[in-house]
Design an enzyme around this catalytic site. Structure first.
Site, mmCIF file in Angstrom:
data_model
loop_
_atom_site.group_PDB
_atom_site.id
_atom_site.type_symbol
_atom_site.label_atom_id
_atom_site.label_comp_id
_atom_site.label_asym_id
_atom_site.label_seq_id
_atom_site.Cartn_x
_atom_site.Cartn_y
_atom_site.Cartn_z
ATOM 1 C CB SER A 277 55.586 122.383 29.660
ATOM 2 O OG SER A 277 55.999 121.703 28.496
ATOM 3 C CG HIS A 307 51.315 120.040 27.647
ATOM 4 N ND1 HIS A 307 51.997 119.533 26.577
ATOM 5 C CD2 HIS A 307 52.218 120.851 28.304
ATOM 6 C CE1 HIS A 307 53.237 120.001 26.560
ATOM 7 N NE2 HIS A 307 53.402 120.789 27.604
ATOM 8 C CG HIS A 353 50.919 117.702 18.095
ATOM 9 N ND1 HIS A 353 51.515 118.881 17.733
ATOM 10 C CD2 HIS A 353 51.569 117.262 19.195
ATOM 11 C CE1 HIS A 353 52.495 119.136 18.582
ATOM 12 N NE2 HIS A 353 52.557 118.178 19.474
ATOM 13 N NE ARG A 362 57.114 114.130 20.482
ATOM 14 C CZ ARG A 362 56.401 115.010 21.186
ATOM 15 N NH1 ARG A 362 56.945 115.594 22.247
ATOM 16 N NH2 ARG A 362 55.164 115.305 20.855
ATOM 17 C CG ASP A 408 51.560 112.197 25.686
ATOM 18 O OD1 ASP A 408 52.636 112.033 26.275
ATOM 19 O OD2 ASP A 408 51.080 113.317 25.451
HETATM 20 C C1 LIG Z 1 46.493 117.779 21.318
HETATM 21 C C2 LIG Z 1 45.193 118.547 21.124
HETATM 22 C C3 LIG Z 1 44.870 119.264 22.427
HETATM 23 C C4 LIG Z 1 45.396 119.577 20.009
HETATM 24 O O1 LIG Z 1 44.277 120.426 20.005
HETATM 25 P P1 LIG Z 1 43.931 121.344 18.756
HETATM 26 O O2 LIG Z 1 45.161 121.981 18.231
HETATM 27 O O3 LIG Z 1 42.829 122.250 19.178
HETATM 28 O O4 LIG Z 1 43.448 120.254 17.703
HETATM 29 P P2 LIG Z 1 42.459 120.451 16.469
HETATM 30 O O5 LIG Z 1 42.627 121.798 15.856
HETATM 31 O O6 LIG Z 1 42.651 119.262 15.619
HETATM 32 O O7 LIG Z 1 41.020 120.406 17.170
HETATM 33 C C5 LIG Z 1 39.844 120.569 16.414
HETATM 34 C C6 LIG Z 1 38.736 119.821 17.098
HETATM 35 O O8 LIG Z 1 39.044 118.416 17.069
HETATM 36 C C7 LIG Z 1 38.998 117.904 18.392
HETATM 37 N N1 LIG Z 1 40.029 116.892 18.578
HETATM 38 C C8 LIG Z 1 41.362 117.024 18.349
HETATM 39 N N2 LIG Z 1 41.997 115.889 18.734
HETATM 40 C C9 LIG Z 1 41.048 115.038 19.174
HETATM 41 C C10 LIG Z 1 41.093 113.737 19.737
HETATM 42 N N3 LIG Z 1 42.241 113.078 19.931
HETATM 43 N N4 LIG Z 1 39.923 113.162 20.112
HETATM 44 C C11 LIG Z 1 38.760 113.828 19.937
HETATM 45 N N5 LIG Z 1 38.651 115.071 19.454
HETATM 46 C C12 LIG Z 1 39.810 115.665 19.085
HETATM 47 C C13 LIG Z 1 39.298 119.095 19.281
HETATM 48 O O9 LIG Z 1 38.865 118.846 20.622
HETATM 49 C C14 LIG Z 1 38.537 120.202 18.565
HETATM 50 O O10 LIG Z 1 37.161 120.040 18.873
HETATM 51 P P3 LIG Z 1 36.215 121.351 19.126
HETATM 52 O O11 LIG Z 1 36.340 122.161 17.870
HETATM 53 O O12 LIG Z 1 34.897 120.758 19.378
HETATM 54 O O13 LIG Z 1 36.817 122.057 20.316
HETATM 55 C C15 LIG Z 1 44.038 117.586 20.721
HETATM 56 O O14 LIG Z 1 44.397 116.897 19.549
HETATM 57 C C16 LIG Z 1 43.694 116.598 21.814
HETATM 58 O O15 LIG Z 1 42.898 116.931 22.705
HETATM 59 N N6 LIG Z 1 44.288 115.364 21.782
HETATM 60 C C17 LIG Z 1 44.084 114.413 22.839
HETATM 61 C C18 LIG Z 1 44.946 114.745 24.035
HETATM 62 C C19 LIG Z 1 46.398 114.473 23.771
HETATM 63 O O16 LIG Z 1 46.765 113.428 23.261
HETATM 64 N N7 LIG Z 1 47.258 115.415 24.174
HETATM 65 C C20 LIG Z 1 48.699 115.257 24.030
HETATM 66 C C21 LIG Z 1 49.217 116.123 22.931
HETATM 67 S S1 LIG Z 1 50.937 115.822 22.649
#
Ligand SMILES: CC(C)(COP(=O)(O)OP(=O)(O)OC[C@H]1O[C@@H](n2cnc3c(N)ncnc32)[C@H](O)[C@@H]1OP(=O)(O)O)[C@@H](O)C(=O)NCCC(=O)NCCS
Length: 473
Positions: A277, A307, A353, A362, A408
């Site tokens: 955002s 997000h 994250h 947070r 979140d």
């Molecule tokens: C926030 C988020 C998008 C960060 O993504 P990122 O920087 O790519 O995270 P990573 O590098 O740790 O990801 C590596 C792998 O772990 C997975 N992973 C990361 N967090 C995960 C979670 N909470 N549950 C399951 N799998 C997860 C990713 O989907 C990725 O899988 P892939 O290689 O098969 O695509 C991710 O942690 C997520 O999807 N979290 C859940 C949604 C969420 O809470 N969002 C709010 C963020 S403030």
């Protein structure tokens, strides 16, 4: 007096830290309470020339300094770790979490003025801090509260634009449409059409930003009352501050809910510049799109489930756990449920994250709020159990870089406790709060004359050829 005491305590702590970290002390000097002038705009006007000079000097003296290597992984990996943006209002440390103009969340809770002694920080104080880099006095915050209230008027056509959508439209769609309708009043757009000089861009940007921040709670609460409360709006209460008023207009007058809203708006406001955002708002604004256009774009990014929509997803997921296994679910059952979610190809919402590698502060401050105000709430207890169960499971999965909870993972159960049970609405609250960070930086973007953002993109062919050349040299 209380503010003075806590400032002195923090100052002592920083003096003690000075030996190990001179930078901390320098930062502290910059954070001294600002003069007692209560006009935010005139304070900003004073600060801008010195920051313009600072940036000019930085460019002239260090313009060619290397800031790291860009690897192919970074290009294909969502630009993680690539330094590419100037964002003054906050900085995120992977281990420690966010600092707003150098202050951590606990420091903000201690130093920023509250509605009542020892209470949660007033978001107006954070806005002042983000814009000026200085901790405001209570008088300055009260003046800003008054100013925001005086700007909080929304033309009828904004509500009509929202009413044109079906009530079933997602609350974020209705909210972003309302923001687009507010754009009709943009002072920046009018000034630009009249040929305003570049050196003055920040002034109508400031006006638009403060108007936007002031008006968002009205638009957001209209959306809430329209969808969930039969369309009966609640007017602004002139005796209340920004966060208290927002809760009031949504229909919540429990004083603890007002405190929660103050904390919520404060901690969701800013998370440095690279998140979807903030980066979207900054990118769109770099084309000299006005704050309304830029912020509406930012909201559309916030509405994505990876997000800002994650807060909605968390509460819905927690409720699905309760529906299937009951509130008294054991840790073993919970672990099975987490694995079931992962095995069905979904993420566990609220965990992980893009930058953080520890529990999000947070999350921690919301947990402390829950421990103080709702320790026996069954959903809070479930969230506490998840804190124990999920990280080991995500670690076992092997690919997740950060198994710890983010912001979140907690917000929904707090809101739910005080009666704001409609999870689909939660991202709108996040959006109102985000305006404070995005607009503060946007004012500085214009004050510093930051250019159009235009990074280079390449094709797979280009990457293959470049990699071959690199291997053979
Ligand atoms: C926030 C988020 C998008 C960060 O993504 P990122 O920087 O790519 O995270 P990573 O590098 O740790 O990801 C590596 C792998 O772990 C997975 N992973 C990361 N967090 C995960 C979670 N909470 N549950 C399951 N799998 C997860 C990713 O989907 C990725 O899988 P892939 O290689 O098969 O695509 C991710 O942690 C997520 O999807 N979290 C859940 C949604 C969420 O809470 N969002 C709010 C963020 S403030």
């Amino acid at each position: 007096m209380a503010l003075f005491r806590s400032l002195s305590a923090l100052s002592r702590r920083n003096v003690q830290q000075q030996k190990s970290s001179p930078l901390t002390f320098v930062r502290w000097i910059q954070m001294q309470t600002s003069s007692q002038d209560t006009d935010l705009r005139s304070q900003l006007k004073e600060l801008i020339p010195e920051q313009q000079e600072r940036l000019k000097k930085l460019k002239a003296e260090h313009g060619k300094v290397q800031l790291g290597n860009i690897t192919l992984d970074m290009v294909l990996g969502g630009m993680r770790g690539m330094v590419g943006l100037l964002w003054e209002t906050s900085l995120l440390d992977p281990e420690e979490g966010i600092r707003f103009r150098g202050l951590s969340i606990p420091e903000c809770q201690k130093l920023l003025p509250a509605a009542k002694p020892g209470g949660e920080p007033l978001p107006e104080g954070l806005l002042w801090l983000l814009l000026t880099g200085k901790v405001p006095s209570k008088g300055q915050v009260d003046a800003l509260s008054n100013e925001l209230r005086s700007r909080a008027t929304v033309p009828d056509y904004v509500y009509k634009a929202i009413d044109a959508l079906p009530e079933t439209a997602h609350p974020m769609t209705q909210f972003a449409s309302g923001v687009m309708a507010l754009q009709v009043q943009s002072e920046f757009q009018q000034a630009y059409e009249k040929g305003i000089a570049k050196s003055k861009y920040w002034e109508p940007t400031y006006e638009d930003s403060l108007n936007l921040i002031a008006r968002l709670p009205l638009v957001a609460s209209y959306v809430y009352r329209r969808i969930f409360k039969g369309g009966q709006s609640i007017p602004v209460d002139d005796s209340l501050d920004y966060g208290g008023n927002f809760a009031h207009m949504l229909g919540f007058d429990n004083p603890v809910m007002h405190e929660l809203m103050r904390l919520y708006v404060t901690i969701h406001s800013d998370h440095e510049g690279g998140n979807v955002s903030a980066h979207t708002g900054h990118l769109v604004a770099s084309a000299l799109s006005d704050p309304y256009l830029s912020f509406a774009a930012a909201l559309n990014g916030l509405a994505g489930p990876l997000h800002g929509l994650a807060n909605q997803e968390v509460l819905l997921w927690i409720k699905s756990v309760v529906d299937e296994c009951g509130e008294n679910i054991t840790k073993e059952q919970l672990k099975d449920y987490v694995w079931k979610t992962l095995n069905s190809g979904k993420v566990v919402p609220g965990f992980g994250h893009g930058v953080l590698r520890k529990t999000d502060p947070r999350y921690t401050c919301q947990r402390e709020f829950a421990l103080k105000h709702l320790p026996d709430d069954p959903l809070f207890q479930l969230v506490s159990k998840l804190y124990e169960v999920v990280p080991p499971v995500l670690t076992e999965l092997g690919k997740v870089k950060n198994p710890w909870p983010n912001v979140d993972a907690h917000s929904g159960v707090l809101l739910n406790h005080f009666g704001l049970t409609e999870a689909r609405y939660y991202t709108v609250l996040f959006g109102v709060s985000r305006s404070i960070g995005i607009c503060s930086q946007l004012i500085w973007d214009r004050a510093l004359g930051l250019p159009l953002e235009r990074p280079k993109s390449v094709t797979m062919d280009w990457l293959e050829n470049h990699s071959k050349k690199a291997a053979s040299s």
